[in-house]
Design an enzyme around this catalytic site. Structure first.
Site, PDB file in Angstrom:
ATOM      1  N   LYS A   1      15.985  83.573  17.050  1.00 57.67           N
ATOM      2  CA  LYS A   1      15.244  82.666  17.938  1.00 57.67           C
ATOM      3  C   LYS A   1      14.258  81.807  17.134  1.00 57.67           C
ATOM      4  O   LYS A   1      14.073  80.622  17.416  1.00 57.67           O
ATOM      5  CB  LYS A   1      14.513  83.486  19.005  1.00 57.67           C
ATOM      6  CG  LYS A   1      13.520  82.722  19.844  1.00 57.67           C
ATOM      7  CD  LYS A   1      14.155  81.712  20.792  1.00 57.67           C
ATOM      8  CE  LYS A   1      13.088  80.879  21.491  1.00 57.67           C
ATOM      9  NZ  LYS A   1      13.593  79.982  22.504  1.00 57.67           N
TER      10      LYS A   1
ATOM     11  N   LYS B   1       2.750  79.097  19.593  1.00 60.40           N
ATOM     12  CA  LYS B   1       2.946  80.525  19.332  1.00 60.40           C
ATOM     13  C   LYS B   1       4.221  80.732  18.510  1.00 60.40           C
ATOM     14  O   LYS B   1       4.231  81.449  17.500  1.00 60.40           O
ATOM     15  CB  LYS B   1       3.032  81.233  20.695  1.00 60.40           C
ATOM     16  CG  LYS B   1       3.336  82.700  20.686  1.00 60.40           C
ATOM     17  CD  LYS B   1       4.729  83.046  21.154  1.00 60.40           C
ATOM     18  CE  LYS B   1       5.203  82.480  22.442  1.00 60.40           C
ATOM     19  NZ  LYS B   1       6.570  82.818  22.786  1.00 60.40           N
TER      20      LYS B   1
HETATM   21  P1  NAP Z   1       5.133  81.283  31.707  1.00 59.56           P
HETATM   22  O1  NAP Z   1       5.697  80.449  32.781  1.00 59.56           O
HETATM   23  O2  NAP Z   1       3.765  80.957  31.184  1.00 59.56           O
HETATM   24  O3  NAP Z   1       5.140  82.813  32.240  1.00 59.56           O
HETATM   25  C1  NAP Z   1       4.603  83.858  31.485  1.00 59.56           C
HETATM   26  C2  NAP Z   1       4.760  85.154  32.265  1.00 59.56           C
HETATM   27  O4  NAP Z   1       4.219  86.223  31.493  1.00 59.56           O
HETATM   28  C3  NAP Z   1       3.994  85.169  33.600  1.00 59.56           C
HETATM   29  O5  NAP Z   1       4.708  85.927  34.538  1.00 59.56           O
HETATM   30  C4  NAP Z   1       2.690  85.874  33.195  1.00 59.56           C
HETATM   31  O6  NAP Z   1       2.029  86.482  34.298  1.00 59.56           O
HETATM   32  C5  NAP Z   1       3.242  86.916  32.255  1.00 59.56           C
HETATM   33  N1  NAP Z   1       2.234  87.444  31.330  1.00 59.56           N
HETATM   34  C6  NAP Z   1       1.660  86.789  30.294  1.00 59.56           C
HETATM   35  N2  NAP Z   1       0.789  87.596  29.661  1.00 59.56           N
HETATM   36  C7  NAP Z   1       0.848  88.800  30.298  1.00 59.56           C
HETATM   37  C8  NAP Z   1       0.188  90.038  30.092  1.00 59.56           C
HETATM   38  N3  NAP Z   1      -0.702  90.214  29.099  1.00 59.56           N
HETATM   39  N4  NAP Z   1       0.475  91.043  30.943  1.00 59.56           N
HETATM   40  C9  NAP Z   1       1.380  90.876  31.952  1.00 59.56           C
HETATM   41  N5  NAP Z   1       2.032  89.725  32.180  1.00 59.56           N
HETATM   42  C10 NAP Z   1       1.765  88.699  31.358  1.00 59.56           C
HETATM   43  O7  NAP Z   1       6.071  81.336  30.425  1.00 59.56           O
HETATM   44  P2  NAP Z   1       7.650  81.116  30.329  1.00 59.56           P
HETATM   45  O8  NAP Z   1       7.891  79.668  30.073  1.00 59.56           O
HETATM   46  O9  NAP Z   1       8.335  81.814  31.461  1.00 59.56           O
HETATM   47  O10 NAP Z   1       7.938  81.888  28.946  1.00 59.56           O
HETATM   48  C11 NAP Z   1       8.115  83.308  28.870  1.00 59.56           C
HETATM   49  C12 NAP Z   1       8.669  83.650  27.488  1.00 59.56           C
HETATM   50  O11 NAP Z   1       9.934  82.983  27.316  1.00 59.56           O
HETATM   51  C13 NAP Z   1       7.785  83.195  26.319  1.00 59.56           C
HETATM   52  O12 NAP Z   1       7.834  84.134  25.277  1.00 59.56           O
HETATM   53  C14 NAP Z   1       8.440  81.879  25.893  1.00 59.56           C
HETATM   54  O13 NAP Z   1       8.174  81.582  24.539  1.00 59.56           O
HETATM   55  C15 NAP Z   1       9.905  82.187  26.145  1.00 59.56           C
HETATM   56  N6  NAP Z   1      10.770  81.008  26.383  1.00 59.56           N
HETATM   57  C16 NAP Z   1      10.392  80.024  27.247  1.00 59.56           C
HETATM   58  C17 NAP Z   1      11.240  78.923  27.456  1.00 59.56           C
HETATM   59  C18 NAP Z   1      10.868  77.776  28.389  1.00 59.56           C
HETATM   60  O14 NAP Z   1      11.557  76.724  28.335  1.00 59.56           O
HETATM   61  N7  NAP Z   1       9.844  77.902  29.245  1.00 59.56           N
HETATM   62  C19 NAP Z   1      12.469  78.849  26.787  1.00 59.56           C
HETATM   63  C20 NAP Z   1      12.851  79.888  25.939  1.00 59.56           C
HETATM   64  C21 NAP Z   1      11.990  80.972  25.743  1.00 59.56           C
HETATM   65  P3  NAP Z   1       1.055  85.597  35.240  1.00 59.56           P
HETATM   66  O15 NAP Z   1       1.927  84.984  36.304  1.00 59.56           O
HETATM   67  O16 NAP Z   1       0.094  86.582  35.780  1.00 59.56           O
HETATM   68  O17 NAP Z   1       0.383  84.566  34.359  1.00 59.56           O
END
Ligand code: NAP
Length: 295
Positions: free
Chosen positions: A171, A239
């Site tokens: 990744k 990150k």
């Molecule tokens: P996001 O929308 O910001 O969601 C993050 C999630 O993690 C939320 O449910 C948040 O809860 C939870 N969270 C964060 N810190 C936490 C903690 N300490 N304890 C419990 N829950 C926690 O992010 P996302 O875009 O879905 O990304 C999630 C992961 O996928 C990341 O590692 C990112 O790098 C990866 N990713 C993202 C994409 C993309 O296009 N978005 C593509 C590939 C990979 P709350 O709702 O309470 O904030």
């Protein structure tokens, strides 16, 4: 049917868990902000009060949270998965986090006779919503084979890479390419705009030639449409690029284009733009050129 668990219902996690539930699996869910979990519509969701409760009720648990410390907290923190996990259950972390920490987490879980796979994804919000993600998996091959049917519900390109941490390394290689391509697309569109040429025509022409890419297609359109609603937030991109830079440094590998992209993202984050989509990288090059990409 196997009882499934899912922790982290953000931009990615919500639709991914949705595909598992839509296929008829019972999915036990927990989200730090409870409102998100309570809003889930499908009848196959069971909302839990903690990650621990998810683990107690599940045989396979997926995590999709932000960063390495968040995954550690969800698994090993108070009311975390660790205290509730059954023997021979599987924890599948689909977040993008450190390959080194991933190996450590897998070792700590194996002491409890729990398997771990790292299974980060590429394909963005659209890939999560359309179940077309590319999923790159690290861990024991037989465990991968056991849970592959669940990956197939969320992605189209599911690849076993190697031992624990190999999925995360793959990744990070993906993120090197994404950042470099975003920078290249930004430069090309700013260049054309400054020359007085319509960037949407340039994008259309280049999509049929050797410079064709998904980034030019999706993110190039975002740049032209001035649509910087995430998507993939700049804070998450920072990150990932930090993980690339740290890992590369530890191996003595030079990654100059990643370092430059990270400097551009640092500038955007410093201007309060950390929650914009990563395609907002173009705004830095626009400032340097004194020209906005526009039709
Ligand atoms: P996001 O929308 O910001 O969601 C993050 C999630 O993690 C939320 O449910 C948040 O809860 C939870 N969270 C964060 N810190 C936490 C903690 N300490 N304890 C419990 N829950 C926690 O992010 P996302 O875009 O879905 O990304 C999630 C992961 O996928 C990341 O590692 C990112 O790098 C990866 N990713 C993202 C994409 C993309 O296009 N978005 C593509 C590939 C990979 P709350 O709702 O309470 O904030």
């Amino acid at each position: 049917m196997t009882n499934l668990g899912f922790v982290g219902l953000g931009i990615m996690g919500k639709p991914m868990a949705g595909h598992l539930a839509a296929a008829g699996h019972t999915v036990h869910v927990f989200n730090r902000t409870p409102k998100t979990a309570q809003e889930l519509g499908t009848k196959n969701f069971v909302v839990c009060k903690s990650s621990r409760e998810v683990a107690e009720k599940s045989d396979v648990v997926f995590t999709m949270v932000s960063d390495t410390p968040d995954v550690e907290k969800v698994i090993f923190g108070p009311e975390g998965l660790f205290d509730g996990l059954k023997h021979s259950s599987v924890v599948i972390d689909m977040s993008t986090i450190s390959p080194v920490a991933t190996k450590d987490f897998a070792k700590r879980l194996s002491a409890r006779k729990v398997h771990m796979l790292d299974a980060p994804v590429s394909g963005g919000q659209a890939g999560a919503e359309q179940a077309t993600l590319s999923i790159m998996v690290g861990g024991e091959a037989p465990v991968f084979e056991r849970v592959k049917p669940y990956f197939d519900l969320m992605g189209k390109n599911v690849i076993y890479i190697g031992t624990n941490g190999a999925g995360q390394t793959c990744k990070l290689a993906n993120q090197i390419l994404v950042a470099a391509t975003l920078e290249g697309v930004s430069e090309a569109l700013v260049f054309a705009s400054k020359a007085g040429v319509d960037p949407s025509k340039v994008r259309q022409a280049l999509l049929g030639g050797a410079a064709q890419s998904r980034i030019l297609d999706v993110h190039g359109k975002r740049m032209i449409d001035r649509n910087f609603v995430p998507g993939f937030k700049i804070s998450l991109q920072q990150k990932d690029l930090n993980l690339v830079l740290q890992t590369a440094r530890s191996m003595g590998v030079s990654v100059p284009s990643t370092a430059i992209a990270q400097e551009f993202y640092n500038s955007l984050a410093g201007q309060g733009c950390g929650d914009l989509d990563n395609s907002a990288l173009v705004q830095v090059l626009e400032k340097l050129a004194g020209k906005i990409v526009e039709e």
